[in-house]
Scaffold this active site. Structure first.
Site, PDB file in Angstrom:
ATOM      1  N   ASP A 139       0.343   5.451   1.435  1.00 13.31           N
ATOM      2  CA  ASP A 139      -0.921   4.808   1.372  1.00 13.31           C
ATOM      3  C   ASP A 139      -0.596   3.466   2.240  1.00 13.31           C
ATOM      4  O   ASP A 139      -1.620   2.860   2.578  1.00 13.31           O
ATOM      5  CB  ASP A 139      -1.206   4.201  -0.008  1.00 13.31           C
ATOM      6  N   CYS A 142       5.678   8.832  -4.301  1.00  8.92           N
ATOM      7  CA  CYS A 142       4.628   7.866  -4.018  1.00  8.92           C
ATOM      8  C   CYS A 142       3.121   8.148  -4.764  1.00  8.92           C
ATOM      9  O   CYS A 142       3.076   9.093  -5.458  1.00  8.92           O
ATOM     10  CB  CYS A 142       4.752   7.754  -2.304  1.00  8.92           C
ATOM     11  N   ASP A 143       2.284   7.260  -4.269  1.00 14.16           N
ATOM     12  CA  ASP A 143       1.300   6.904  -5.100  1.00 14.16           C
ATOM     13  C   ASP A 143       0.309   8.287  -5.460  1.00 14.16           C
ATOM     14  O   ASP A 143       0.018   8.332  -6.705  1.00 14.16           O
ATOM     15  CB  ASP A 143       0.175   6.176  -4.090  1.00 14.16           C
ATOM     16  N   LYS A 144       0.025   9.413  -4.618  1.00 18.82           N
ATOM     17  CA  LYS A 144      -1.006  10.354  -5.127  1.00 18.82           C
ATOM     18  C   LYS A 144      -0.167  11.539  -5.570  1.00 18.82           C
ATOM     19  O   LYS A 144      -0.781  12.289  -6.155  1.00 18.82           O
ATOM     20  CB  LYS A 144      -2.024  10.644  -4.066  1.00 18.82           C
ATOM     21  N   CYS A 199       8.072   1.835  -2.421  1.00 24.65           N
ATOM     22  CA  CYS A 199       7.855   0.351  -2.222  1.00 24.65           C
ATOM     23  C   CYS A 199       8.539  -0.636  -3.423  1.00 24.65           C
ATOM     24  O   CYS A 199       7.931  -0.178  -4.877  1.00 24.65           O
ATOM     25  CB  CYS A 199       6.521  -0.260  -1.921  1.00 24.65           C
ATOM     26  N   GLU A 227      -8.674   1.998  -1.035  1.00 23.70           N
ATOM     27  CA  GLU A 227      -7.813   0.672  -1.561  1.00 23.70           C
ATOM     28  C   GLU A 227      -8.224  -0.673  -0.851  1.00 23.70           C
ATOM     29  O   GLU A 227      -8.294  -0.324   0.392  1.00 23.70           O
ATOM     30  CB  GLU A 227      -6.287   0.898  -1.569  1.00 23.70           C
ATOM     31  N   SER A 246      -4.772  -1.409  -4.164  1.00 21.83           N
ATOM     32  CA  SER A 246      -3.351  -1.121  -3.978  1.00 21.83           C
ATOM     33  C   SER A 246      -2.841  -1.593  -5.385  1.00 21.83           C
ATOM     34  O   SER A 246      -3.295  -2.571  -5.837  1.00 21.83           O
ATOM     35  CB  SER A 246      -2.752  -1.393  -2.798  1.00 21.83           C
TER      36      SER A 246
END
Length: 617
Positions: free
Chosen positions: A81, A122-124, A195, A491, A517
């Site tokens: 992202d 990570c995110d998704k 992150c 985002e 985000s």
């Protein structure tokens, strides 16, 4: 007693062709009586959170083989992202969640795998895998790649911690030198891993731990630390064990839907509120709950947000602490332990260790445990060496952070606020709700009124901020960025971060039917539902309108009369086919994104597919 699903392809004369193909993958005669365990990896050279997962996959496959299973690894896609942010690439991020879930279903069901272990980060990717495991409801274990170490730079003769968001903020400050920006850029992301702040990736990995589908330490133990290797090995051993428990002992308690029940979702949400996690987690928990057939909605989250204190503040809500500091203070189990001492949790929920939450906290809460190995694990810290290698360093803190008054994790008595770090707001501007991360807001801004400045894309809004067109007291409205209107629900990290660059983050607000985000803080309200493209009132806001935000009362209100609102609705509907569509925006929408938009629901339903539409096909 359930039979191995894989027997469909490994047993009987009529499956000789399938067995021939299995043999070509390395299987032997003995393997045809063992469970086939899908190792769902998300290794990618595009994503620092996933760059090290190829080696992890090999380690886990080897341990599954040693433990009596047959490991079969395949990969999902993974989008970063941060790299996709601020341009058209972000249109693809949220839709990739559904694609990941579907691809796992396709591979696992096509090959009749008996169980799966999901290597995410990570995110998704984590939510996509979570949705798949709950949809398939076969024995599943989650293990993330682990968080990145925080970056460090020298400033005014002091070492300060930084992360990706600091790089973006300083990039938007015109008075900052190119050399200083380059220094931050080169230092913000020093290692492999997700992150380093409590952004979406780390938030979701913490939540899978709280739900019970991942081991203690999953959300906070650094990617670079040698102890992470032990977590990978143990996860591989556990997936074999619970697979055998289900198929050989008919123990249905190990199935994902029996672990991730309504009380487990509420525990995860209570953790999220207590630590001020990413607002994206709400979107993903709502989506996962639908796959689990659990009645868990925005209204449930709203009730929890009013009773759970905010006891852990991490970047981006503060520069003092990153996820490595949460780990030193006891990690997810440390936060849950504090909530448990105030009798806020459901203690009978169970996990992949086949323990209930109370038993798990007895073993893994640093204030309760007598296990030196647990204390040793929470002493795992950053090595301070730039690397893309997993489990490559062994630094340990000499002592843990036990300070529950002023430390990284506080007791409920010494909470930052008795109102949690996330809140749901309702009003004429968001009849179905919207979300704000209160953890990232100064208390003096809990009640805020401002003048609307309306944009129909985040690019247009970001440009206005950098060009000095936004002033104190403005409320930036970015619409037609929802799941359907974007499409893909981008985002808004760049607009919110540029407000920080211009020192406007404490005197301006930003509201959107898009999302934020995990790196966002400030008066940032997202997920406005219904979205503009679904005839939401946000589509009717005009420049100069006054918008009132009241976090204590959980309200957001467009300050116009009902008569004026009715007039605007009629005005918009008079546009016919052009109504509730962006007019000032030029954006290429691919056929894949159009398909996503056609089936997508609004954010208050998790932006999942509208199954009513599917059933009508």
């Amino acid at each position: 007693m359930p039979k191995y699903r894989s027997f469909t392809t490994t047993q009987g004369r009529n499956m000789s062709g399938a067995r021939s193909l299995w043999r070509a993958t390395g299987m032997t005669e003995k393997d045809f009586t063992k469970p086939i365990i899908a190792v769902v990896n998300s290794f990618s050279q595009f994503v620092p959170g996933h760059i090290h997962l190829q080696e992890v996959g090999k380690l886990i496959c080897g341990e599954i083989q040693k433990s009596g299973g047959v490991a079969k690894e395949f990969n999902t896609i993974a989008i970063d992202d941060g790299i996709a942010m601020g341009h058209s690439g972000m249109l693809y991020s949220l839709p990739s969640r559904e694609l990941i879930a579907d691809s796992i279903e396709y591979v696992v069901n096509a090959h009749c795998a008996d169980a799966m272990i999901c290597i995410s980060n990570c995110d998704k990717i984590t939510p996509g895998m979570l949705m798949a495991s709950l949809r398939l409801n076969i024995p599943s274990v989650f293990i993330s790649g682990g968080p990145m170490e925080a970056g460090k730079i020298q400033k005014n003769n002091k070492t300060i911690k930084i992360d990706l968001v600091d790089a973006i903020i300083n990039g938007g400050k015109s008075h900052i030198s190119d050399d200083f920006i380059k220094d931050i850029e080169a230092s913000a992301c020093p290692t492999c891993g997700s992150c380093s702040g409590m952004f979406t990736a780390n938030s979701m990995n913490c939540l899978t731990e709280a739900i019970g589908l991942a081991l203690p330490g999953n959300g906070t133990l650094l990617a670079t630390h040698i102890d992470r290797k032990n977590l990978f090995i143990k996860s591989a051993q556990i997936i074999v064990k619970i697979t055998e428990d289900y198929y050989k002992k008919n123990n249905t308690n190990v199935l994902p839907r029996n672990i991730a029940n309504k009380e487990s979702f509420e525990n995860a949400m209570m953790l999220d509120i207590a630590m001020g996690g990413s607002t994206n987690t709400i979107l993903h928990l709502l989506a996962a709950a639908q796959e689990a057939k659990v009645d868990f909605k925005m209204s449930n989250i709203n009730k929890l947000s009013k009773k759970i204190p905010h006891i852990c503040k991490v970047a981006p809500s503060t520069s003092l602490y990153h996820v490595e500091d949460v780990h030193r203070a006891g990690g997810v189990m440390g936060i849950l332990g504090e909530l448990n001492r105030f009798n806020l949790l459901h203690k009978n929920t169970r996990n992949i260790l086949q323990l209930n939450l109370e038993e798990t906290l007895d073993e893994y809460d640093i204030f309760s445990t007598n296990n030196p190995d647990v204390i040793n694990m929470f002493q795992a810290g950053p090595g301070g060496i730039r690397t893309t290698k997993a489990y490559s360093q062994n630094f340990r803190w000499t002592r843990l952070d036990y300070d529950r008054k002023n430390g990284c994790i506080r007791s409920c008595k010494h909470a930052y606020s008795q109102d949690g770090g996330l809140a749901i707001l309702y009003g004429n501007l968001a009849k179905n709700g919207c979300i704000i991360k209160t953890a990232g807001i100064d208390a003096k801004n809990y009640i805020f009124s401002g003048v609307a400045k309306v944009y129909e894309s985040q690019e247009e809004a970001a440009s206005s901020i950098l060009n000095g067109e936004i002033i104190s007291g403005d409320i930036i409205v970015i619409r037609y960025e929802g799941p359907k209107g974007g499409p893909g629900m981008q985002e808004m990290l760049y607009p919110t971060t540029y407000l920080k660059s211009m020192n406007l983050d404490k005197t301006c607000a930003l509201i959107t039917d898009g999302r934020f985000s995990g790196g966002t803080s400030g008066i940032s309200i997202g997920h406005i539902s219904p979205e503009a493209a679904n005839k939401g009132i946000i589509a009717l806001v005009k420049n100069g309108d006054i918008i009132n935000i009241n976090i204590p009362e959980r309200t957001i209100h467009l300050n116009i009369t009902e008569k004026e609102l009715s007039h605007r609705i009629l005005q918009e509907e008079s546009k016919g086919p052009l109504s509730y569509k962006p007019h000032s925006r030029k954006r290429y929408i691919s056929s894949a994104l159009k398909a996503y938009a056609f089936f997508s629901t609004s954010a208050d339903q998790g932006a999942v597919r509208d199954y009513k539409k599917i059933s009508n096909i």
